[in-house]
Design a protein around this motif. Structure first.
Motif, short mmCIF file in Angstrom:
data_model
loop_
_atom_site.label_atom_id
_atom_site.label_comp_id
_atom_site.label_asym_id
_atom_site.label_seq_id
_atom_site.Cartn_x
_atom_site.Cartn_y
_atom_site.Cartn_z
N TYR A 1 12.15 41.42 96.00
CA TYR A 1 13.18 42.13 96.76
C TYR A 1 14.40 41.25 97.03
O TYR A 1 15.53 41.72 96.97
N ILE A 2 14.18 39.98 97.36
CA ILE A 2 15.34 39.14 97.69
C ILE A 2 15.96 38.49 96.46
O ILE A 2 16.87 37.68 96.57
N ILE B 1 18.05 40.86 91.25
CA ILE B 1 17.90 41.98 90.31
C ILE B 1 18.11 43.31 91.02
O ILE B 1 17.94 43.42 92.22
N TYR C 1 14.23 47.12 87.53
CA TYR C 1 12.92 46.48 87.62
C TYR C 1 11.82 47.53 87.56
O TYR C 1 10.86 47.41 86.79
N ARG D 1 17.80 54.66 98.78
CA ARG D 1 18.64 53.77 99.59
C ARG D 1 18.40 53.97 101.08
O ARG D 1 18.35 53.01 101.85
N GLU E 1 15.00 52.53 101.95
CA GLU E 1 15.05 51.07 101.85
C GLU E 1 15.70 50.49 103.12
O GLU E 1 15.23 49.49 103.68
N TYR E 2 16.76 51.13 103.57
CA TYR E 2 17.43 50.67 104.78
C TYR E 2 16.48 50.73 105.98
O TYR E 2 16.37 49.78 106.75
N ARG F 1 13.93 48.01 105.81
CA ARG F 1 14.49 46.70 106.17
C ARG F 1 14.70 46.63 107.67
O ARG F 1 14.53 45.58 108.29
N LYS F 2 15.04 47.75 108.24
CA LYS F 2 15.29 47.78 109.68
C LYS F 2 13.99 47.56 110.46
O LYS F 2 13.96 46.84 111.45
N TYR F 3 12.92 48.19 110.00
CA TYR F 3 11.67 48.10 110.75
C TYR F 3 10.74 47.00 110.25
O TYR F 3 9.58 46.94 110.64
N GLY F 4 11.26 46.17 109.37
CA GLY F 4 10.44 45.04 108.89
C GLY F 4 9.29 45.47 108.02
O GLY F 4 8.24 44.85 108.01
N ILE G 1 9.46 46.01 104.58
CA ILE G 1 9.56 45.70 103.16
C ILE G 1 8.32 44.95 102.68
O ILE G 1 7.73 45.30 101.66
N LEU H 1 15.05 41.54 106.37
CA LEU H 1 14.92 42.20 107.66
C LEU H 1 16.31 42.32 108.26
O LEU H 1 17.14 41.43 108.09
N LEU H 2 16.56 43.44 108.96
CA LEU H 2 17.86 43.58 109.62
C LEU H 2 17.76 43.07 111.05
O LEU H 2 16.74 43.25 111.70
N ARG I 1 21.96 37.47 97.97
CA ARG I 1 20.77 37.19 97.15
C ARG I 1 21.06 36.29 95.97
O ARG I 1 20.17 35.61 95.46
#
Ligand SMILES: Nc1ncnc2c1ncn2[C@@H]1O[C@H](COP(=O)(O)OP(=O)(O)OP(=O)(O)O)[C@@H](O)[C@H]1O
Ligand SMILES: [Mg+2]
Lengths: 287, 336
Positions: free
Chosen positions: A105-106, A109, A114, A269, A272-273, A276-279, A281, B69-70, B91
């Motif tokens: 993820y980080i 790519i 992928y 999207r 995914e947001y 990422r917000k709720y940890g 991923i 993480l945000l 990244r």
């Protein structure tokens, strides 16, 4: 311009690299013979079950046309099941099994490429399985296919379009998998089941209730299966769809596909947001 | 020149499930504050350490900076780029290694894994092969190049995970406890590699978290000490130790005694107090940071008044650990 080229090159490299990884996983059988059996016999067996059911239900009374319709639809539907799983399951596998998703993820790519790359092995194997299933149908079950009359350009185009459509659906489900735990398996299964019923895989959509026909007509897979059948069998059994020319069908498929692609992108999207917000991923879901 | 990392009032809270909500760690109404107004500046070329007890928020900070993480609020810049607004751009500059054995896909070999990640980062073929060879050599993994990951031991997997991070040659590297659980020799190889890598190019930056104070002391140009989500201090290890210069640090060993430890913290002249039970040795190790050396007489009196025999008593040069104890109020090991 050079920027676009550079990006295309990067994305191709991502697809190639992910493709190799997908292939390594797919062929991770200690015995290549078993691998071959598994990837060929299994789909064949599932087609045979359908054949038997068909004969039991109809007692062999119905004509060959409907049987050919069902057989071809069922054979090509393998793409839907395999590619849908191949693409969407990656999130689950990378997160919970290999626990590598954070590093994927980080990395720079683009996830879509992928995911597509990871699905390629499934696409190739499914193509082999479809060819074998079709050959079996022609040779043993005497399905009337004239190899010389097949519209090959249309068939190739349709298969490519189908893979694109299913990849879009896979990406949508991959997005959902980022926030759901194990149920994503059931979700994928359920979605494939819905398409099986709604997209005319084993019967023309005309026999569906009208409200379900609206769904059928909104799904690009319906036009995809119709185009595949036309290219192979040269005819269609659906009164609704046979009113359209090949070209018209392609246009409708393109339009619905575009809508689907945009929708999938939006879903992916957004989720995914949220992930990422709720940890979520890289949060394991299988304890 | 951009700072490598810069954060402005970075906050991160987590919603707690009901069962966990017990009122510790600064949580209120079901919220846990993992990071509170964190302001950190890391310069290019710096090897920056993040120290803190379990749950301090170190991993949370790294995850935010690594775009996983945000933040709940605040801004984080990596090489001058906002991690929330432009994660794709960030990244390209970063990579991360978190301790632990997950280093790749079990079906691939060590070399295939490194190659795969080099490709995801668009490293040119020749460069990638050269770098893989180099990493295999320096980290003594050559003989395992063709071994499938699934067959590697835990330590070797962790080493591979480390190599995976470096094969992409990021500008800014986040290392989350890279030596956790590694044996002494491998941990040393890893530290040597980090230092060599930094020296090769003055633009490279490392942000590293660790539980090992000695490691931070030895490696880092500057460290930040963080507890319960707050950055308490941020300076070079030398300066931090100097800040304790006026104070005296004593180690005292007494026979193992489990109860009534807390009252030693109340002895007049004691600034900070920590202890560790070494039950296998039948001893309890006490550490006193005193306002001034003379206060040690209060301590010995109080101990003998308590009936504890003093097995040994020694005065120490302040270490980074003492700074930590002085600030956090407890050692890394005896958490309460
Ligand atoms: N996804 C999450 N959901 C809920 N709480 C979380 C989540 N991630 C972290 N936390 C909590 O946030 C706090 C900070 O965690 P973090 O992992 O950043 O600590 P740490 O300093 O890295 O600790 P350690 O030394 O144990 O690795 C902890 O109390 C942790 O329980
Ligand atoms: Mg941590």
């Amino acid at each position: 311009m050079t920027n676009i080229l550079k990006r295309a090159k990067e994305n191709l490299r991502t697809i190639r690299t992910a493709g190799k990884l997908g292939w390594a996983m797919e062929s991770n059988w200690t015995d290549p013979f078993l691998f071959a059996i598994y990837s060929i016999v299994r789909p064949l067996a599932s087609s045979l079950i359908l054949v038997v059911m068909y004969y039991v239900v109809t007692r062999g009374k119905t004509g060959m046309d409907l049987f050919a319709y069902i057989y071809v639809g069922n054979a090509f539907f393998m793409y839907v099941i395999n590619v849908l799983f191949g693409v969407s399951w990656v999130i689950h596998e990378d997160r919970d099994h290999y626990q590598m998703i954070r590093y994927i993820y980080i990395s720079p790519i683009r996830m879509y490429y992928y995911l597509f790359g990871r699905g390629i092995a499934k696409m190739v194997l499914t193509t082999v399985a479809v060819i074998i299933t079709m050959a079996f149908g022609m040779l043993v079950l005497k399905i009337p296919v004239n190899l010389l009359a097949i519209n090959y350009p249309l068939l190739l185009f349709s298969v490519a379009a189908g893979i694109f459509i299913i990849t879009c659906l896979g990406i949508l489900l991959a997005g959902v998998s980022m926030v759901t735990a194990h149920h994503s398996y059931a979700l994928t299964e359920g979605m494939a089941g819905l398409f099986y019923l709604a997209c005319g895989a084993i019967y023309p959509i005309d026999i569906l209730p009208v409200w379900l026909q609206y769904l059928s007509k909104a799904l690009p897979l319906t036009y995809w299966l119709e185009l595949v059948r036309r290219s192979i069998l040269g005819k269609s059994l659906s009164p609704t769809l046979s009113g359209y020319s090949d070209f018209q069908l392609i246009l409708i498929m393109a339009a619905t596909t575009l809508i689907l692609a945009l929708f999938s992108h939006w879903v992916y999207r957004s989720i995914e947001y949220i992930a990422r917000k709720y940890g979520k991923i890289d949060q394991l879901t299988s304890y | 020149m951009n700072l490598a990392v810069e954060t402005f009032d970075l906050n991160r809270t987590f919603k707690l499930k009901k069962a966990k909500n017990k009122g510790e760690n600064g949580n209120n109404n079901g919220k846990l504050i993992a990071l509170e107004n964190a302001n950190i500046k890391i310069h290019q070329g710096e090897l920056f350490g993040l120290l803190g007890p379990n749950g301090a928020g170190k991993t949370t900070l790294i995850k935010i900076l690594a775009t996983l993480l945000l933040p709940t609020s605040g801004t984080g810049l990596v090489d001058g780029i906002d991690v929330v607004k432009y994660p794709e751009k960030v990244r390209k500059k970063i990579n991360m290694v978190s301790g632990g054995e997950h280093c790749g896909y079990g079906i691939l070999t060590v070399r295939e894994t490194l190659w795969m990640f080099s490709q995801f980062y668009g490293i040119a073929t020749k460069v990638a092969h050269r770098r893989i060879d180099e990493l295999l050599k320096i980290l003594k993994m050559e003989e395992f190049a063709k071994t499938k990951i699934g067959k590697l031991s835990t330590g070797l997997r962790q080493k591979l995970n480390f190599m995976r991070g470096f094969v992409c040659d990021p500008k800014i590297m986040f290392l989350d406890e890279p030596t956790l659980g590694l044996d002494v020799q491998i941990a040393r190889d890893v530290r040597i590699y980090i230092r060599t890598w930094m020296k090769e190019n003055p633009e490279r930056t490392v942000l590293l978290t660790t539980h090992y104070m000695a490691e931070a002391d030895e490696l880092c140009d500057r460290v930040a000490i963080i507890d319960k989500g707050r950055v308490l201090v941020c300076d070079s290890p030398q300066n931090l130790k100097k800040s304790l210069a006026g104070e005296a640090v004593f180690y005292i060993e007494i026979p193992l005694s489990v109860n009534g430890m807390e009252k030693f913290g109340q002895i007049p002249g004691v600034k900070q107090f920590a202890y560790e039970h070494k039950s296998h040795l039948g001893r309890t190790e006490l550490k006193f940071i005193l306002e001034e050396e003379s206060a040690i007489s209060n301590v010995t009196e109080s101990l003998s008044g308590n009936g504890s025999k003093i097995i040994s008593l020694s005065k120490m040069e302040p270490s980074l650990e003492d700074v930590f104890v002085a600030l956090v109020g407890r050692g890394l090991k005896n958490e309460n």
